[in-house]
Each structure stands twice: as structure tokens, then as C-alpha cells.
Design a protein around this motif. Structure first.
Motif, mmCIF file in Angstrom:
data_model
loop_
_atom_site.group_PDB
_atom_site.id
_atom_site.type_symbol
_atom_site.label_atom_id
_atom_site.label_comp_id
_atom_site.label_asym_id
_atom_site.label_seq_id
_atom_site.Cartn_x
_atom_site.Cartn_y
_atom_site.Cartn_z
ATOM 1 N N ASN A 159 0.955 -1.200 -0.165
ATOM 2 C CA ASN A 159 0.049 -0.021 -0.028
ATOM 3 C C ASN A 159 0.940 1.201 0.004
ATOM 4 N N ALA A 160 1.982 1.324 0.761
ATOM 5 C CA ALA A 160 2.830 2.293 0.747
ATOM 6 C C ALA A 160 3.465 2.747 -0.488
ATOM 7 N N ALA A 163 0.758 3.915 -2.745
ATOM 8 C CA ALA A 163 0.777 5.459 -2.447
ATOM 9 C C ALA A 163 1.675 6.228 -2.968
ATOM 10 N N VAL A 166 1.045 6.752 -6.753
ATOM 11 C CA VAL A 166 -0.074 7.503 -7.282
ATOM 12 C C VAL A 166 -0.129 9.048 -6.975
ATOM 13 N N ASN A 167 0.526 9.394 -5.906
ATOM 14 C CA ASN A 167 0.767 10.591 -5.560
ATOM 15 C C ASN A 167 2.023 11.231 -6.351
ATOM 16 N N VAL A 169 2.528 10.622 -9.484
ATOM 17 C CA VAL A 169 1.834 10.669 -10.754
ATOM 18 C C VAL A 169 0.935 11.980 -10.538
ATOM 19 N N ILE A 282 -3.246 -11.216 4.740
ATOM 20 C CA ILE A 282 -4.333 -10.519 4.687
ATOM 21 C C ILE A 282 -4.203 -8.856 4.766
ATOM 22 N N ASP A 283 -4.338 -8.009 3.706
ATOM 23 C CA ASP A 283 -3.974 -6.808 3.596
ATOM 24 C C ASP A 283 -5.025 -6.308 2.679
ATOM 25 N N PRO A 284 -5.303 -4.723 3.054
ATOM 26 C CA PRO A 284 -6.395 -4.286 2.209
ATOM 27 C C PRO A 284 -5.801 -4.076 0.803
ATOM 28 N N LYS A 340 3.486 -9.984 7.931
ATOM 29 C CA LYS A 340 3.882 -9.394 6.788
ATOM 30 C C LYS A 340 4.606 -10.293 5.666
ATOM 31 N N THR A 464 -10.648 1.606 -3.820
ATOM 32 C CA THR A 464 -9.656 1.983 -2.873
ATOM 33 C C THR A 464 -10.729 1.941 -1.511
ATOM 34 N N THR A 468 -10.934 -1.072 1.893
ATOM 35 C CA THR A 468 -10.737 -0.916 3.206
ATOM 36 C C THR A 468 -11.878 -1.210 4.209
ATOM 37 N N GLN B 81 -16.450 4.821 5.978
ATOM 38 C CA GLN B 81 -15.581 3.928 6.329
ATOM 39 C C GLN B 81 -16.238 3.228 7.704
ATOM 40 N N ARG B 145 8.676 -5.073 16.897
ATOM 41 C CA ARG B 145 7.991 -6.019 16.119
ATOM 42 C C ARG B 145 8.520 -7.245 16.411
ATOM 43 N N TYR B 253 2.440 1.929 12.124
ATOM 44 C CA TYR B 253 2.369 1.546 10.835
ATOM 45 C C TYR B 253 3.516 0.689 10.499
ATOM 46 N N SER B 258 -0.999 -3.775 8.287
ATOM 47 C CA SER B 258 -2.239 -4.091 7.863
ATOM 48 C C SER B 258 -3.339 -4.022 8.853
ATOM 49 N N TYR B 272 -3.493 9.006 7.093
ATOM 50 C CA TYR B 272 -2.647 8.299 5.852
ATOM 51 C C TYR B 272 -3.415 7.732 5.059
ATOM 52 N N PHE B 276 -3.495 8.671 1.220
ATOM 53 C CA PHE B 276 -2.490 8.125 0.299
ATOM 54 C C PHE B 276 -3.125 6.750 -0.244
#
Lengths: 502, 312
Positions: A159-160, A163, A166-167, A169, A282-284, A340, A464, A468, B81, B145, B253, B258, B272, B276
């Protein structure tokens, strides 16, 4: 002028000069080359099966490799014809390889200057397989076009990273050509940050690119990006763990029950280590777990993307299967749901993970690292139909008033998605390609038969937000904080509202 | 001797000279020296803050378009949301309450332990305790972590030595936020220790000697002399840590990228996400303005209750 006044003057002069130097250095710094030569990237980078669109992509895809080649390049057509019958991965991979392909690498733009190419998962200095092949591909392009210099900047497949690109661009700074998953495309098209490829795409290109992918890059009748590949989520089997536990490989059309039995056998204690049968991220931004949820026949959105459809008994039973893996069968690691990428990748490399559902990108990294793995379709659910999920990897170009530069950027993007780049740099494609004429090598060719079964995340501006909304509920179901029905039905109203917005 | 007009003597009026020009001639260079920092503040702080405030009332798009939407972004911030921003507000308030309180007490405690030592040892410990402040927050978060990893983490290894079951520190929604808080509390509050230590060092020794003559013990002296006399430092540290706590981001973060359901969402992770990941610039700006108002309000309250007129 006295000595004293000279001294005073020189002090002033010194201050003035210092101020001037500071200002000048600030200006120089501001104008200097701040091109990031990349981001970190421990893993392959490639095709993260992030989101993308709702058509079932692929049906075409698959066959892609096989039936393919008809139109496009003559040579490709010739070979492809012969391979159709097999209908297998191998067929897909052999397709057009033998023949010569059209000239994709020479730019007739007349442009002299620099292009900035932002690549997903690229790490400077060949930090991973994709970085090396990207360096080689760009070097080939520059060799064929000596007046064009291409600088590659990397961004991470999470995601980072998305982001960041996209930003970059959207702010209109320092990006000419870039890799992007299809679900991030609509927002940028809406904001005018992407140039249409219509003036540059040829009839041969259109015949070669899988037809169903055009829907994902079309807005108001215009095409906006060059499809690169379709990385479907598939099951990575750690063959050494299978062998250690004496587990036979299942049939390709294995069922969820067979999958659970195998996962149980692969969950055991080895010395001080615990080995787990299955895991997934499992991540958005990812859909690695979604094929199991969809295996009983429910897809998240209606075929026209106007209604949320994961609020059905089929969807609840699909999510229940995931929950059961954790709560009933206990075949997942204790941090399942919050792991992760590096956690699972390391566990898989160290033979502490038996199976892992993941798109194609990491397969090459693992194989290159000496991991003995095979790729299997996702297990069948009640629907009895093979199901996967994924996004479509695209290469897009930012708008530029300099027509020559715009054309050069389009030429680079076209080359980087063409069969010629795979020919110039074997192994460049890390997933089944979006063009029928492209041949992909092992282990990526093993994903080709799976690609047609993939539900592709939708190219919607609201996606997007939708993802989420779904993500924390999936986690809460896995953690036992919500029932599958609560988790999937709760966001219905808000998602339908988002889908209803124009 | 003639009378002298003191006003004129200290600020002589010179006929024919423009006072503004005169001021610039006399003090102009001073402003040149502060100009770079003023420019940096204006460009990188003031203008963005004003711009964010404007954007919070717009359907902003980086390349133009959009328009004014009134308070819609503020409504959306709280209602879309699935209302996660409200949950983020609660989580952040809880995080701030616990970590600020703990950091103040730990800072005071460690500074008090350092105080009786010789100058050399004081310097050593101040430097040692300041290390976390010069260590990358990312490195600290990554280390925590690892410490919290359920399978291979050090904390669960310690628990296993006494036969306890492993704890899912960062994957159980009931305790994930507390784990993040724990990591903050156990990371020495560097600025607090150094500031408190310096403040305690500046308290005149006479007070302590007088108290000793009156028979006061160490705790009594600490409570009745040290604490009141370092109140202005306490106010500064409290405000500093409160702002930092409400802006917590990188730790969450890095440790739970996640999320853990929505249990670890904070105000800034929400901002964020809005900007973003969802590209909702207007909503993100509205959330940022809400954060600004919260922090400003709390700071005013803290100044009201902790301000002191004591000087020594």
C-alpha cells in the motif's frame, strides 16, 4: 580608505557572500537531480495480485497462451496455432517463442532526452529478479534509441508503494512511464494524470492483447494503459515439506477438504520449530485469501459492478472455511491475519510453511533461492469451479505537452509489455502475459492455466474505499471477533452507496 | 547644564529621515539572518496548514477540478468507512493518556535517580538515556515487532521459560493496542529524562539544605521542593508528549501495517489511509484539522492547570 574601514567592508562582504552562497546552494539543491534510484525491495516485486477489476478476467487469458497468437505477429500466429490443442501451460509458454516479432524497441519519436520510468518492486543494482530484468530491458531500449536516456525508480509492492507512485503521478512530478495495478487507475484517469494510448496502439496490438482486459483500462471509450500481465493467486506448495511428511501431491482439481487434510499433515513440530500447513497475507491491497472465500460461488460485486454481492450464504460459507483453518483445523501460524510478506517468505524459505496462497511474483524469487516448490490451483469449493483472484499489471504514461516525449514514453511502455522484451530479456515476465504472443518461462508459466479462473478486482474509483471496508472485517472474522455473516454483511449499505456514486 | 530630553536622547528624531528606512538601515541585517528559517516555516508549515484548512472544504483533486463542498468532508470523516475515525479517536486518546502519564513518571523517576550522582555519571546517563531520541523510530518499531513476534519473539521466549502460553501480542485485537503502548512506555522517554534532569539541577541547593535542617527526608524534599520548582518544565514535557502521542503513526504503521481489525487505528493512520490509499484529500484534511483542534484544546487546558508563576 583606512585599514579599519577595509576590514569592516570585508566583513560585510563576507556576510553577503555567505548569504549568496547559501541561497545559491539552496537553489542548486532544489534544481538538482532528486531522482530516487529506487526503493527497497526484498522480494520479487512483481505482480502483486492487488486489486483490479471485476470481470473475470481471464477466461480469455488462459487460453490466451494457447489459442493466442492468431492475429498479431505473423510468426506468433504460426507457432501458436500448433500449440492450441494442448491447452496447457506448456502450450502457453511455447507459443510464439520461435518466431521473429515485430520491432517494438525502436522509437520513431525523434525525442532526445530523458524519460523517468517508475517500476513496481524495482531495486537499484539488481536487488531482485525483476530489477535485473528491468535494467536489461531498459538498457536494450536505450541501445536501440541512443538519444533517449531512461532512469528507473522503484516502489514497493504494498500500500505504501502504491501510495507513493499514485501521489507522484498525481502531483505531476518526475514520472513519464510507470507500472500500476488496474484498481488504482480510475482515480488517476479521473484526475487527468494518465495519457490515453489510443493514438499509439496499433491494430496488431489490439489483436494481440487479451480482449477482456480492455474493459479494465477503458474510460469513456478511451484506452488508458498498456496491459502487462495477469498474476493470479495460486497455491505455492513447499515440496520439501511435503516430502518430509510423506504427503503425496494432490490432483490439480483438489477440493477444500483435501486441502485441509494436507494442511493438517503439514502442520507439525520439528525440533524447536513449529511448521504450519497454510498461510496467506491479509492486507487491504491484496486478495491472496479471496479465492477460498469465493470458492463456494460468491464474488464480491455483481458483474456490472453496481452491487455488493458478498452478503450471501455462499460468501459466508466461503469465509467460514478460512475461519475454520484457524479455529478448527489450526493449520495457520499464530499471527495469521497480521503477518507481513517477509514473515511468510522467510518461513517458506526455511521450510516452516507448507502451503501459501500468493500471486506469481514471489515464485521466481523462491526458486532462485533454491526453494523446491510447485504451483497448484486453489482448492475447489462447493461451486465445483476453479477460482482465483488477482489484478492486472499495467504500464501507463503521464500526459506530456511535448509530443515527441509523449511518443517516446508510449514507445517505451509498449516495448515493456511486448513479446520482444521477453525475447530480449528471457524471464522478464513474472506472470502470465496480457498478450497472446508472449511466452513466459518457468515457474511463471505454471500460473498461466490458473489466470483464466481469476476474478479481477474492479477498475472503479471507489474500490480503494471498498477494499478498506472489507479488510478489517475479514481480519475480525479470522480473529473470532465477528461471525462470517457479520463480517461480510455489515459493510453492504456503505459499499452499495459507493457503487452508486458516479 | 541644560535639561536633556531622555526620549529624544534614546530615540533621536532626525529630520528628513524616513523612520522605516531608518529602521531597515539599523536592523535590516538581523532580518536577513532570520529570513531563511522564516521562509522555511512559511513554505513548509504555515502555507500547508492554511492550504489543508482550505482543502478540508473542497473535493480536492491534485490536478485541478473538484469544488467547494462545505462541511461534507467533516461529515464524511466521521460517518464513512463504517465510522472508523471515531474508533481511531478513542484509540488515540487512550494511547495518549497512558503513554503521556507513563512517560512523565518514568522521566521524573529516572531524572531523580540521576540527580544525586556525580557530574560525570550524570553526563553519562543523560547521554545513555538520550540514545532512543537519536535512533530511528523505524528501527525501534522494527525491533519491537520482532520482540512481539508470537513464534520467534523474545517476550514469548521469556514467557516460555516459566511455562506460560505464548501471547499474540500484535495479532490479538484485544491487546494489540496495549502492546504498541507497552513498546512506547518501555522506550526510555529521552527528552523527558534530559529536561527533568536539567531542571532538577537548576533548583537552588539552599532549599534542600533548609529542608534538611527542618528534618525533611528525601521523599518529602522531592515532593515539596523538586516537583513544584520544576513545574514549568513539567508543563513543557507534558505538552510535548501529548502532541507526540496524538500524532503517533510510524510505530503503528511499522508494527501492524495491515492493522488488527480496527483496534490499532489512530488518527494519523486514518489520515494516511484517507489521503494515500483512498485519495480522499478533502476528508484527510478535515481529519487533520480535527486533530489540530484536539491538540490545541488539550494544550490550552494543560497550560491552564500546569502554569506556574514560581521563579527562583
Amino acid at each position: 580608505m583606512s585599514e579599519e574601514s577595509k576590514k569592516r567592508l570585508s566583513r560585510r562582504k563576507f556576510v553577503a557572500l555567505t548569504g549568496g552562497a547559501l541561497a545559491a546552494s539552496g537553489l542548486l539543491a532544489a534544481c538538482g537531480d532528486n531522482t530516487a534510484t529506487t526503493a527497497p525491495a526484498t522480494t520479487a516485486a512483481a505482480p502483486a495480485a492487488t486489486t483490479a477489476s471485476s470481470t473475470t478476467a481471464a477466461a480469455a487469458t488462459t487460453a490466451a497462451g494457447t489459442t493466442a497468437a492468431t492475429g498479431t505477429t505473423a510468426a506468433a500466429a504460426t507457432t501458436a496455432a500448433g500449440t492450441t490443442a494442448a491447452g496447457t501451460t506448456a502450450a502457453a509458454t511455447t507459443a510464439a517463442s520461435a518466431g521473429a516479432v515485430a520491432d517494438f524497441v525502436t522509437s520513431k519519436s525523434g525525442f532526445k532526452g530523458s524519460l523517468d520510468y517508475w517500476a513496481l518492486g524495482y531495486a537499484a543494482g539488481g536487488g531482485n529478479a525483476f530489477s535485473k530484468s528491468s535494467d536489461s530491458a531498459v538498457a536494450t531500449f536505450m541501445k536501440a534509441n541512443p538519444d533517449i536516456k531512461v532512469t528507473i525508480t522503484g516502489y514497493t509492492a504494498d500500500n505504501a508503494g502504491f501510495a507513493k507512485i499514485v501521489n507522484a503521478v498525481q502531483s505531476g512530478s518526475g514520472v513519464d512511464v510507470f507500472r500500476i495495478p488496474n484498481d488504482s487507475l480510475p482515480t488517476m484517469i479521473r484526475d487527468g494524470a494518465i495519457a490515453s494510448i489510443d493514438p499509439y496502439i496499433t491494430a496488431e496490438d489490439k489483436a494481440d492483447i487479451l480482449p477482456n482486459l480492455f474493459d479494465l483500462v477503458t474510460v469513456n471509450g478511451k484506452l488508458y494503459a498498456w496491459p502487462l500481465w495477469v498474476p493470479p493467486v495460486s497455491m505455492y506448495l513447499n515440496l520439501d515439506v511435503f516430502k518430509e511428511r510423506g504427503v503425496e501431491l494432490p490432483p490439480k482439481n483438489w477440493t477444500y477438504d483435501q486441502f485441509v487434510e494436507i494442511a493438517k499433515k503439514l502442520t507439525f513440530t520439528r525440533g524447536n520449530d513449529k511448521v504450519y500447513g497454510y498461510s496467506a497475507l491479509i492486507d487491504p491491497g491484496l486478495v491472496d485469501l479471496w479465492p477460498i472465500i469465493m470458492s463456494d460461488g460468491a464474488v464480491p460485486l455483481s458483474s456490472d459492478n453496481t452491487k455488493y454481492t458478498w452478503n450471501t450464504p455462499e460468501a459466508y460459507s466461503g469465509l467460514q472455511k478460512v475461519v475454520d483453518l484457524v479455529k478448527v483445523h489450526k493449520v495457520t501460524p499464530p499471527d495469521f491475519g497480521t503477518q507481513k510478506l517477509d514473515d511468510i517468505l522467510t518461513a517458506f524459505k526455511n521450510k516452516l510453511q507448507g502451503m501459501w496462497s500468493r500471486p506469481s511474483g514471489d515464485a521466481g524469487t523462491l526458486v532462485a533461492g533454491g526453494v523446491n516448490l510447485d504451483i497448484w490451483p486453489m482448492p475447489l469449493g462447493k461451486s465445483g469451479k476453479p477460482v482465483s483472484a488477482g489484478g492486472v499489471g499495467l504500464i501507463a504514461v503521464t500526459p506530456n505537452k511535448d509530443t515527441a516525449k509523449q511518443k517516446a514514453a508510449m514507445d517505451l511502455a509498449r516495448y515493456l509489455t511486448s513479446p520482444q522484451v521477453e525475447k530480449d530479456v528471457p524471464g522478464y515476465f513474472l506472470a502470465p502475459a496480457a498478450r497472446k504472443s508472449v511466452t513466459v518461462v518457468s515457474p511463471y508459466n505454471k500460473f498461466a492455466p490458473i489466470a483464466p479462473t481469476a476474478w479481477i478486482t474492479p477498475s472503479l474509483p471507489a474500490w480503494t474505499q471498498i477494499r478498506t471496508l472489507i479488510h478489517p472485517n475479514l481480519q475480525n472474522a479470522v480473529f473470532g471477533k465477528m461471525t462470517p455473516e457479520q463480517a461480510l454483511s455489515q459493510p453492504t449499505d456503505e459499499i452499495n452507496k459507493l457503487l452508486g456514486q458516479k | 547644564m541644560a535639561d536633556v530630553d531622555i526620549t529624544k536622547a534614546s530615540n533621536p528624531a532626525r529630520p528628513g529621515v524616513n523612520p522605516i528606512q531608518d529602521f531597515i538601515r539599523k536592523y535590516g541585517w538581523s532580518y536577513v539572518f532570520v529570513l531563511p528559517s522564516m521562509l522555511a516555516f512559511t513554505v513548509f508549515t504555515l502555507i500547508p496548514v492554511i492550504w489543508a484548512f482550505i482543502i478540508s472544504f473542497q473535493d480536492f483533486r491534485p490536478r485541478g477540478g473538484g469544488g467547494w463542498v462545505g462541511f461534507q468532508n467533516y461529515t464524511d470523516a466521521f460517518t464513512t468507512q463504517n465510522g472508523v475515525f471515531v474508533e481511531a479517536l478513542k484509540n488515540t486518546a487512550f494511547y495518549a493518556l497512558v503513554t503521556v502519564t507513563a512517560n512523565i513518571f518514568i522521566g521524573l523517576f529516572l531524572a531523580s535517580l540521576i540527580q544525586p550522582l556525580s557530574a560525570r555519571f550524570q553526563t553519562f546517563f543523560r547521554a545513555a538515556y538520550y540514545l532512543p531520541a537519536v535512533t530511528s523510530a523505524v528501527i525501534i518499531a522494527v525491533t519491537w515487532r520482532w520482540l512481539f513476534n508470537t513464534q520467534w519473539g523474545f517476550l514469548n521466549f521469556l514467557l516460555s521459560l516459566v511455562g506460560a502460553e505464548p501471547v499474540r501480542w500484535l495479532s490479538d485485537p484485544d491487546i494489540a493496542l496495549q502492546s504498541v503502548i507497552l513498546s512506547t512506555v518501555f522506550t526510555i522517554p529521552a527528552a523527558g529524562v534530559v529536561l527533568f534532569s536539567a531542571a532538577m539541577g537548576s533548583v537552588p541547593k539552599d532549599f534542600y539544605e533548609a529542608a534538611e535542617l527542618e528534618g525533611a527526608g528525601p521523599i518529602r524534599k522531592w515532593w515539596s521542593i523538586t516537583l513544584p520548582l520544576i513545574k514549568s518544565t513539567t508543563l513543557y514535557v507534558v505538552v510535548l508528549y501529548t502532541i507526540a502521542s496524538f500524532e503517533v503513526f510510524e510505530k503503528v504503521y511499522i508494527m501492524v501495517p495491515s492493522g488488527v481489525g480496527n483496534s490499532t487505528q489512530t488518527i494519523v493512520t486514518q489520515i494516511y489511509q484517507s489521503v494515500f490509499q483512498q485519495f480522499r484529500y478533502g476528508v484527510a484534511s478535515a481529519q487533520a484539522i480535527v486533530l489540530f483542534v484536539i491538540i490545541a484544546t488539550i494544550a490550552v487546558v494543560q497550560f491552564r492547570f500546569l502554569k506556574t508563576d514560581v521563579e527562583y
